[in-house]
Scaffold this active site. Structure first.
Site, PDB file in Angstrom:
ATOM      1  N   HIS A  26      85.867 -42.982   4.151  1.00  0.00           N
ATOM      2  CA  HIS A  26      85.170 -42.179   3.140  1.00  0.00           C
ATOM      3  C   HIS A  26      85.502 -40.693   3.183  1.00  0.00           C
ATOM      4  O   HIS A  26      84.696 -39.870   2.767  1.00  0.00           O
ATOM      5  CB  HIS A  26      83.654 -42.367   3.292  1.00  0.00           C
ATOM      6  CG  HIS A  26      83.166 -43.693   2.766  1.00  0.00           C
ATOM      7  ND1 HIS A  26      83.409 -44.139   1.486  1.00  0.00           N
ATOM      8  CD2 HIS A  26      82.444 -44.671   3.358  1.00  0.00           C
ATOM      9  CE1 HIS A  26      82.852 -45.327   1.301  1.00  0.00           C
ATOM     10  NE2 HIS A  26      82.271 -45.690   2.431  1.00  0.00           N
ATOM     11  N   ASP A  55      74.917 -48.400   2.963  1.00  0.00           N
ATOM     12  CA  ASP A  55      75.387 -49.633   2.329  1.00  0.00           C
ATOM     13  C   ASP A  55      74.372 -50.758   2.531  1.00  0.00           C
ATOM     14  O   ASP A  55      74.206 -51.602   1.643  1.00  0.00           O
ATOM     15  CB  ASP A  55      76.767 -50.023   2.864  1.00  0.00           C
ATOM     16  CG  ASP A  55      77.873 -49.248   2.156  1.00  0.00           C
ATOM     17  OD1 ASP A  55      77.798 -49.129   0.922  1.00  0.00           O
ATOM     18  OD2 ASP A  55      78.781 -48.743   2.829  1.00  0.00           O
TER      19      ASP A  55
HETATM   20  C1  3PY Z   1      76.738 -46.422   5.581  1.00  0.00           C
HETATM   21  O1  3PY Z   1      75.661 -45.841   5.709  1.00  0.00           O
HETATM   22  O2  3PY Z   1      76.956 -47.315   4.741  1.00  0.00           O
HETATM   23  C2  3PY Z   1      77.840 -46.069   6.464  1.00  0.00           C
HETATM   24  O3  3PY Z   1      78.913 -46.608   6.308  1.00  0.00           O
HETATM   25  C3  3PY Z   1      77.579 -45.045   7.535  1.00  0.00           C
HETATM   26  O4  3PY Z   1      78.662 -44.702   8.272  1.00  0.00           O
HETATM   27 MG    MG Z   2      79.116 -47.913   4.697  1.00  0.00          MG
END
Ligand code: 3PY
Ligand code: MG
Length: 276
Positions: free
Chosen positions: A54, A181
């Site tokens: 990311h 996520d």
């Molecule tokens: C999330 O919060 O989805 C992550 O991938 C954190 O690193």
């Molecule tokens: Mg994530």
């Protein structure tokens, strides 16, 4: 001529701690900057993860970050963009001492990740050397199979439901919960997370699964207080924010302490503007 000598790893301090039940604390690197990585590494983190999933980091900059992390004294790791054979192989060859692998949603996904991180006959990693080979004692192939940290991300409710089977896969050292996520996969907004919520219960379910099979659980945290709470609960692989977040927070604090007179200060960015 005197010189300070080459750094040598007999084992991997992060893998050692995780396997012996100790907590480790690290941070994310999202600024795509070896200079920032070197400065962060000197602070005393156990590990630093270059976020290749990311952040817009390029491959050669990632390698520069690994070098800088090693120089500063932390363990260089990366989060690959996906559970992908090519990414895993290239990132390990570039010198990562462990990987965080996103979206591992089933035992089969975990077996694939392990196979990609180990040489035959344990797995299917192809041998072409690694930058790290110069810094370890003995044959890199044997060292890598024994000491690289294999951390799978549990960040969907499907993965939570199969957490014990995922973590029981031989070769997996631990898991790392992606709270954002996970919330998305549960159809929850960030306001519906925290103590007493289904989201929190899911994270504790992952911790219980990890403890049941003797593996490490981890989580991305956004405050030192959360890191302390999670260590007390038994989590072992705690990520605290990122270089980008630390820089923005410190800059915001400094600027807000400046007396700008009657003009209104610029609004602070929302909490979700920069997560890592
Ligand atoms: C999330 O919060 O989805 C992550 O991938 C954190 O690193
Ligand atoms: Mg994530």
């Amino acid at each position: 001529m005197s010189h300070s000598g080459r750094q040598h790893f007999t084992t991997n301090p992060v893998t050692d701690k995780l396997r012996s039940g100790q907590p480790t604390v690290g941070a994310w690197l999202s600024l795509c900057s070896p200079a920032a990585a070197e400065s962060m590494a000197q602070i005393g983190w156990d590990w630093l993860v270059v976020d290749v999933e990311h952040s817009p980091v390029g491959f050669e900059t990632m390698v520069g970050c690994f070098r800088a992390i090693q120089l500063g004294g932390a363990v260089p790791m990366a989060r690959v963009p996906w559970n992908d054979t090519v990414w895993i192989q290239r990132t390990l060859d570039a010198g990562a001492m462990g990987l965080v692998i996103p979206m591992v949603n089933s035992p089969d996904d975990a077996r694939q990740a392990v196979a990609d991180m180990k040489y035959a006959t344990r797995g299917q990693r192809s041998y072409g050397g690694s930058r790290l080979a110069a810094y370890i004692d003995g044959d890199y192939r044997t060292w890598a199979d024994q000491h690289l940290s294999v951390i799978v991300m549990i960040e969907t409710i499907q993965a939570v439901e199969q957490a014990e089977a995922i973590l029981s896969v031989e070769g997996v050292d631990g898991c790392f919960i992606g709270p954002n996520d996970l919330a998305l996969s549960m159809g929850l907004s960030l306001n519906e997370t925290g103590p007493g919520t289904r989201h929190e219960a899911a994270m504790l379910q992952v911790l219980a699964a990890a403890r049941a099979c003797g593996k490490a659980a981890g989580k991305h945290c956004f405050s030192p207080a959360d890191v302390n709470t999670r260590i007390a609960q038994g989590f072992q692989f705690l990520g605290l924010a990122s270089d980008a977040v630390f820089m923005a927070r410190a800059a915001q604090e400094a600027l807000s302490a400046v007396n700008l007179g009657p003009a209104p200060a610029a609004p602070a960015p929302g909490d979700s503007a920069r997560l890592y």
